[in-house]
Write a protein that holds these residues in place. Structure first.
Motif, PDB file in Angstrom:
ATOM      1  N   TYR A 216      26.978  47.305  46.681  1.00  0.00           N
ATOM      2  CA  TYR A 216      27.045  45.842  46.736  1.00  0.00           C
ATOM      3  C   TYR A 216      25.724  45.222  47.174  1.00  0.00           C
ATOM      4  O   TYR A 216      25.262  44.242  46.581  1.00  0.00           O
ATOM      5  CB  TYR A 216      28.158  45.419  47.688  1.00  0.00           C
ATOM      6  CG  TYR A 216      28.397  43.923  47.718  1.00  0.00           C
ATOM      7  CD1 TYR A 216      29.152  43.309  46.731  1.00  0.00           C
ATOM      8  CD2 TYR A 216      27.864  43.122  48.728  1.00  0.00           C
ATOM      9  CE1 TYR A 216      29.376  41.947  46.740  1.00  0.00           C
ATOM     10  CE2 TYR A 216      28.076  41.754  48.754  1.00  0.00           C
ATOM     11  CZ  TYR A 216      28.834  41.174  47.760  1.00  0.00           C
ATOM     12  OH  TYR A 216      29.037  39.815  47.764  1.00  0.00           O
ATOM     13  N   LYS A 285      30.469  43.940  40.923  1.00  0.00           N
ATOM     14  CA  LYS A 285      29.989  42.827  41.743  1.00  0.00           C
ATOM     15  C   LYS A 285      29.497  41.649  40.908  1.00  0.00           C
ATOM     16  O   LYS A 285      29.304  40.552  41.445  1.00  0.00           O
ATOM     17  CB  LYS A 285      28.885  43.317  42.683  1.00  0.00           C
ATOM     18  CG  LYS A 285      27.572  43.648  42.006  1.00  0.00           C
ATOM     19  CD  LYS A 285      26.542  44.092  43.027  1.00  0.00           C
ATOM     20  CE  LYS A 285      25.191  44.409  42.386  1.00  0.00           C
ATOM     21  NZ  LYS A 285      24.193  44.835  43.396  1.00  0.00           N
ATOM     22  N   VAL A 290      34.665  38.191  41.295  1.00  0.00           N
ATOM     23  CA  VAL A 290      33.811  38.305  42.481  1.00  0.00           C
ATOM     24  C   VAL A 290      33.019  37.021  42.679  1.00  0.00           C
ATOM     25  O   VAL A 290      32.902  36.500  43.801  1.00  0.00           O
ATOM     26  CB  VAL A 290      32.871  39.519  42.351  1.00  0.00           C
ATOM     27  CG1 VAL A 290      31.933  39.595  43.551  1.00  0.00           C
ATOM     28  CG2 VAL A 290      33.676  40.803  42.229  1.00  0.00           C
ATOM     29  N   VAL A 303      34.792  40.023  50.415  1.00  0.00           N
ATOM     30  CA  VAL A 303      34.594  40.243  48.984  1.00  0.00           C
ATOM     31  C   VAL A 303      34.638  41.728  48.664  1.00  0.00           C
ATOM     32  O   VAL A 303      35.258  42.156  47.686  1.00  0.00           O
ATOM     33  CB  VAL A 303      33.259  39.632  48.522  1.00  0.00           C
ATOM     34  CG1 VAL A 303      32.944  40.042  47.085  1.00  0.00           C
ATOM     35  CG2 VAL A 303      33.306  38.115  48.624  1.00  0.00           C
ATOM     36  N   HIS A 307      38.576  42.246  47.656  1.00  0.00           N
ATOM     37  CA  HIS A 307      38.551  41.867  46.247  1.00  0.00           C
ATOM     38  C   HIS A 307      38.073  43.004  45.335  1.00  0.00           C
ATOM     39  O   HIS A 307      38.686  43.248  44.294  1.00  0.00           O
ATOM     40  CB  HIS A 307      37.654  40.631  46.047  1.00  0.00           C
ATOM     41  CG  HIS A 307      38.190  39.390  46.689  1.00  0.00           C
ATOM     42  ND1 HIS A 307      39.153  38.608  46.118  1.00  0.00           N
ATOM     43  CD2 HIS A 307      37.890  38.803  47.888  1.00  0.00           C
ATOM     44  CE1 HIS A 307      39.433  37.584  46.924  1.00  0.00           C
ATOM     45  NE2 HIS A 307      38.678  37.684  48.001  1.00  0.00           N
ATOM     46  N   ILE A 308      36.975  43.682  45.719  1.00  0.00           N
ATOM     47  CA  ILE A 308      36.416  44.697  44.823  1.00  0.00           C
ATOM     48  C   ILE A 308      37.093  46.053  45.000  1.00  0.00           C
ATOM     49  O   ILE A 308      37.566  46.654  44.030  1.00  0.00           O
ATOM     50  CB  ILE A 308      34.887  44.823  45.042  1.00  0.00           C
ATOM     51  CG1 ILE A 308      34.196  43.486  44.776  1.00  0.00           C
ATOM     52  CG2 ILE A 308      34.310  45.898  44.138  1.00  0.00           C
ATOM     53  CD1 ILE A 308      32.697  43.520  44.967  1.00  0.00           C
TER      54      ILE A 308
END
Length: 398
Positions: A216, A285, A290, A303, A307-308
């Motif tokens: 990330y 990403k 995202v 995040v 989320h990822i």
């Protein structure tokens, strides 16, 4: 007018090499209901595809059975694995029979035949033969050697055993001290199976976190993590294990040594997972969901971890399942070489230490055969299960 209950009615079938495999939105098969598949969740699609792989389902059942054995080892083992029978050293396996000849013909009586021992006057070596005249009745849920279930609940009931606890019942034979191999094999499943699970959980946390941060953020974070991975991957495994095992004080308890061995194995097994997570993060990403989360004001930590990473759950689960057999083999190899777990701890690797003695293997081959089969069964089951999960992780791929 099309039926609105079937949202896939207007979609053309997906054709591969001239063969229709189903609607374009999902790899359907004959008998599937398109209206249900089109609204099914990701996990439902994964489960549906996984259950079609009969080999993977069978392997999953075997894995579940092995962990069930490990969880209830005290109940399932016929006797205490440390109970020695000096007069029955290297006694061969006994056959379990269910009928016996009585006055009224064949009668139902689960039993094993006793031993007849002879001693060679020249070599003083013992040899055992089956004594057909000595019948040892066997039953289910019999009272035997007392124990504490999970170290908490005092019990003395065993799933199977002789009705008279003083009579021998060794379905897989005995070792050099006359200890029942079946009981030791069952207790060994608890250590060998749990060390793989605990080690994988440790490597999962390390590999996922470092891989996610590396993928990330990129830049110097990615550079530092990748150089660390390269350094660990470049280290020769066996000499490193030898050095770390030699650093363990011999005065430590077996339980503490067990956790140290687990930690050593897990610290060397997280690198491949970290690289896979990093590669996935590089791709995800830049996805729209995202970007939407960032514009909505979500913090970077949220995040990444909310989320990822959840979108990678199925892939990570498959990778972890394939990593467990590696941990089991690593523990077995370390214990076999004498640098891992040691007696009185019972594991499959510790049981295989007897295989280093050629004379022992020639005299009592069951000491090599049964622990080896247990390791092979566990490793193959995890590999088949992992392959099935890996294929099911992408349910849209035919």
């Amino acid at each position: 007018m099309n039926d609105i209950s079937d949202p896939t009615s207007d979609l053309p079938p997906l054709t591969v090499d001239g063969d229709e495999t189903g609607p374009a939105i999902s790899p359907l098969r004959e008998g599937d209901d398109p209206s249900k598949i089109s609204v099914a969740s990701q996990w439902t699609l994964i489960w549906t595809k996984f259950t079609r792989n009969k080999v993977a389902v069978g392997a999953g059942c075997v894995v579940f059975f092995l962990y069930f054995v490990a969880l209830f080892a005290e109940v399932l083992a016929p006797t205490d694995p440390a109970r020695a029978q000096p007069r029955l050293t290297y006694a061969p396996p006994q056959s379990l029979a269910f009928f016996t000849e009585g006055e009224n013909g064949r009668e139902w009586l689960p039993h094993v035949k006793g031993y007849a021992m002879t001693v060679d006057p020249a070599s003083l070596r013992r040899s055992f033969t089956v004594d057909d005249e000595k019948v040892i009745p066997v039953g289910l849920f019999v009272e035997g050697t007392p124990y504490k279930l999970w170290g908490l609940f005092p019990m003395s009931t065993h799933l199977i055993g002789p009705l008279d606890d003083k009579q021998p019942m060794n379905l897989l034979g005995t070792d050099s001290l006359g200890r029942d191999l079946l009981s030791r094999l069952i207790y060994g499943a608890r250590i060998s199976m749990s060390i793989g699970l605990i080690g994988v959980i440790s490597s999962l946390v390390i590999g996922t976190v470092l891989g996610a941060l590396s993928g990330y953020y990129g830049g110097w974070v990615d550079l530092a993590v990748q150089r660390l991975i390269e350094v660990i991957s470049a280290m020769p495994t066996i000499p490193l294990w030898l050095g770390l095992a030699a650093a363990i004080p011999i005065t430590w308890s077996p339980l503490k040594v067990y956790f140290i061995i687990t930690l050593i194995v897990s610290l060397l097994a997280w690198t491949s997972l970290a690289r896979e997570v990093r590669g996935r993060l590089f791709v995800l990403k830049n996805e729209d969901f995202v970007t939407a989360a960032i514009l909505d004001g979500s913090r970077q930590r949220r995040v990444i971890f909310r989320h990822i990473l959840p979108s990678l759950t199925s892939h990570i689960l498959a990778v972890v399942t394939l990593a467990i057999p590696t941990m089991i083999v690593a523990e077995t190899a370390l214990s076999f070489l004498g640098i891992g777990l040691k007696p009185p701890v019972v594991s499959w690797g510790v049981l295989l230490q007897d295989a280093q003695n050629i004379r022992t293997v020639a005299t009592a081959p069951w000491l090599l055969i049964w622990p080896s089969l247990a390791v092979v069964l566990a490793v193959l089951s995890f590999n088949f299960l992992g392959d099935g999960l890996r294929d099911a992780a992408d349910p849209y791929e035919s």
